[in-house]
Design an enzyme around this catalytic site. Structure first.
Site, PDB file in Angstrom:
ATOM      1  N   HIS A   1       4.015   2.352  13.762  1.00  0.00           N
ATOM      2  CA  HIS A   1       3.158   3.138  12.864  1.00  0.00           C
ATOM      3  C   HIS A   1       1.696   3.173  13.315  1.00  0.00           C
ATOM      4  CE1 HIS A   1       6.686   2.879  10.507  1.00  0.00           C
ATOM      5  NE2 HIS A   1       6.456   1.711   9.963  1.00  0.00           N
TER       6      HIS A   1
ATOM      7  N   LYS B   1       0.289  -8.980   5.911  1.00  0.00           N
ATOM      8  CA  LYS B   1       0.887  -9.115   4.581  1.00  0.00           C
ATOM      9  C   LYS B   1       0.106 -10.171   3.799  1.00  0.00           C
ATOM     10  CE  LYS B   1       5.550  -7.531   5.471  1.00  0.00           C
ATOM     11  NZ  LYS B   1       5.486  -6.327   4.637  1.00  0.00           N
TER      12      LYS B   1
ATOM     13  N   ASP C   1       6.844  -4.825  13.578  1.00  0.00           N
ATOM     14  CA  ASP C   1       7.189  -4.078  12.364  1.00  0.00           C
ATOM     15  C   ASP C   1       6.169  -2.973  12.077  1.00  0.00           C
ATOM     16  OD1 ASP C   1       8.752  -3.606  10.026  1.00  0.00           O
ATOM     17  OD2 ASP C   1       7.185  -4.578   8.834  1.00  0.00           O
TER      18      ASP C   1
ATOM     19  N   GLU D   1      -1.473  -5.072   3.302  1.00  0.00           N
ATOM     20  CA  GLU D   1      -0.582  -5.082   2.132  1.00  0.00           C
ATOM     21  C   GLU D   1      -0.847  -6.334   1.313  1.00  0.00           C
ATOM     22  OE1 GLU D   1       3.724  -3.831   3.175  1.00  0.00           O
ATOM     23  OE2 GLU D   1       2.906  -4.713   4.990  1.00  0.00           O
TER      24      GLU D   1
END
Ligand code: NAP
Length: 440
Positions: A225, A319, A220, A201
């Site tokens: 996922h 991130k 997270d 991301e």
């Protein structure tokens, strides 16, 4: 028209307004007729709530049709309710045999909410509950939450959301092989050198630092996922849909546990630091200036499964990366032959063979994930939701990593915001004579 009663706990929250109501609205356009009881703590009237919801809908619903929206809102009512107060639940009634209670609330309220729903009979057979992640922060806490919920609801009533499983592009990791037997043959141990899974991301933590700081990238993104993507990409291609959860569980159970040595050499944790264009993670809002939370993780793992013997998997997520990308790259034995399946930003499949230009095909990413998942709950189909055993298998693999980090065995490395992670993430592959492939 398919009717149902939807009780939404946490209806004034970010997730409900940004994802769940827009998905319910779109589902209503394609034939679902939900009566919605919106619940939260704020003391609002139905009229005030709908006014607020309608303002948010203009922001969050693409191509909003004002007439259809108005008709949708006539089925919405608001009930103020404190999740911790049993008496508040007396205002709730199941008004339809197909009643769905969606927990868009923090997990610390799950047990109490279940207990209070049961106290007013809202756990009767046929009532379904939908639980948002995160379910626990390690194996023990996941088991404890599940134990508390199971005192009031049976497994067949519980739908644990991993919204990635609602994405057509993620399901295609399985259907790509299931519907194309020649690919199923190629995408296995005989022909593959290794597989890479990247979820990158460009965004930082934005306004969600308070939520992210106690979590980090491993919990997270990777525990849920990415391990689900891995399970879908590796499960046998002839798996019938009704066996999907069981077979995914087998794949998760086949993850080879990392030992003391591999925990040090096969796991990289990083945190973004300030760069020319971006502030560092520790300077983000609601993040502790001494935070030791990882915003990047890369690891190498293997499966103890007959179809995948000797094929390493490299996973990375972070991130403030140099690109926004969700991608699975199958790298074949021999030079420069890859099958690149990109899930985001645009769903596509790219086959790169030696001595040829790349063959690329755009794919349809399909319906919004939340809309699909809501329709699956209404239909009573649990295949796209996590079984408790899957969560436990994933946590069993992740727990030793968390424990080794807590003992300080893996350093937290910094990487410049806007890059592709710490140097050690590149070394993780280069020491095996491999390199990350990033097809933007
Ligand atoms: P949020 O914006 O903080 O909303 C929380 C909701 O819970 C609000 O509607 C709030 O009502 C309600 N609430 C809090 N305490 C309550 C109480 N004692 N009694 C009744 N209602 C209470 O949180 P969120 O971002 O929507 O997230 C909700 C859940 O989804 C969390 O578990 C989160 O981890 C998960 N999740 C969120 C996202 C996301 O993108 N936001 C993504 C995946 C998972 P009032 O505002 O009226 O107090």
């Amino acid at each position: 028209m398919q009717e149902c009663h939807f009780i939404l706990l946490g209806a004034t929250g970010d997730l409900a307004l940004r994802k769940i109501f827009p998905a319910l609205y779109r589902a209503s356009l394609s034939g679902l007729k939900p009566t919605i009881t919106a619940c939260a703590r704020s003391p609002l009237s139905t009229q005030e709530f709908i006014r607020h919801l309608s303002i948010k809908a203009k922001e969050y619903v693409k191509d909003l049709d004002p007439t259809a929206w108005e008709s949708f809102t006539t089925y919405v009512s608001y009930t103020p309710l404190d999740l911790t107060k049993t008496k508040d639940f007396q205002a709730l009634k199941a008004t339809h045999p197909n009643t769905i209670i969606y927990f868009s609330i923090a997990p610390e309220f799950f047990a109490k909410a279940c207990q209070n729903l049961a106290a007013v009979g809202l756990n009767a057979p046929g009532v379904k509950i939908v639980l948002e992640k995160p379910l626990g922060t390690n194996l023990a806490s996941c088991q404890e939450i599940c134990r508390q919920i199971s005192q009031h609801f049976k497994e067949e009533q519980i739908y644990r959301i991993d919204h990635y499983l609602g994405k057509q592009s993620v399901q295609n990791l399985f259907y790509l092989r299931a519907n194309n037997p020649f690919l199923a043959g190629l995408l296995g141990a005989s022909y593959l050198d290794h597989v890479q899974i990247s979820v990158l991301e460009t965004l930082g933590v934005e306004s969600r630092g308070g939520f992210y700081d106690p979590m980090g990238a491993l919990r997270d993104m990777l525990q849920n996922h990415m391990l689900q993507m891995l399970a879908l990409a590796t499960m046998p291609a002839n798996t019938p849909i009704e066996d999907m959860r069981q077979v995914k569980l087998e794949m998760l159970k086949s993850l080879k546990p990392l030992n003391e040595e591999s925990l040090k050499t096969q796991v990289v944790r990083g945190q973004y630091s300030a760069s020319q264009n971006f502030k560092g993670y520790k300077q983000e809002e609601q993040v502790s200036p001494n935070s030791q939370t990882e915003t990047f993780v890369a690891l190498k793992l293997e499966l103890d499964h007959p179809n995948w013997q000797g094929v390493p998997f490299y996973l990375r997520t972070g991130k403030r990366m140099g690109a926004s990308l969700v991608q699975v790259v199958f790298v074949f034995k021999g030079p420069t032959q890859t099958l690149v399946y990109t899930l985001q930003p645009q769903c596509s499949l790219k086959l790169q063979l030696q001595g040829m230009g790349a063959l690329k095909s755009a794919l349809d990413a399909g319906m919004d994930a939340y809309e699909r998942l809501i329709l699956e709950v209404v239909a009573g189909n649990q295949a796209l939701f996590n079984h408790q055993n899957e969560l436990e298998a994933a946590w069993s693999f992740i727990d030793p990593i968390l424990e080794s980090w807590q003992k300080g065995l893996t350093p937290l490395l910094s990487y410049p915001a806007g890059g592709f992670g710490p140097e050690a993430a590149f070394a993780l592959l280069s020491k095996d004579n491999r390199a990350w492939i990033t097809h933007v």
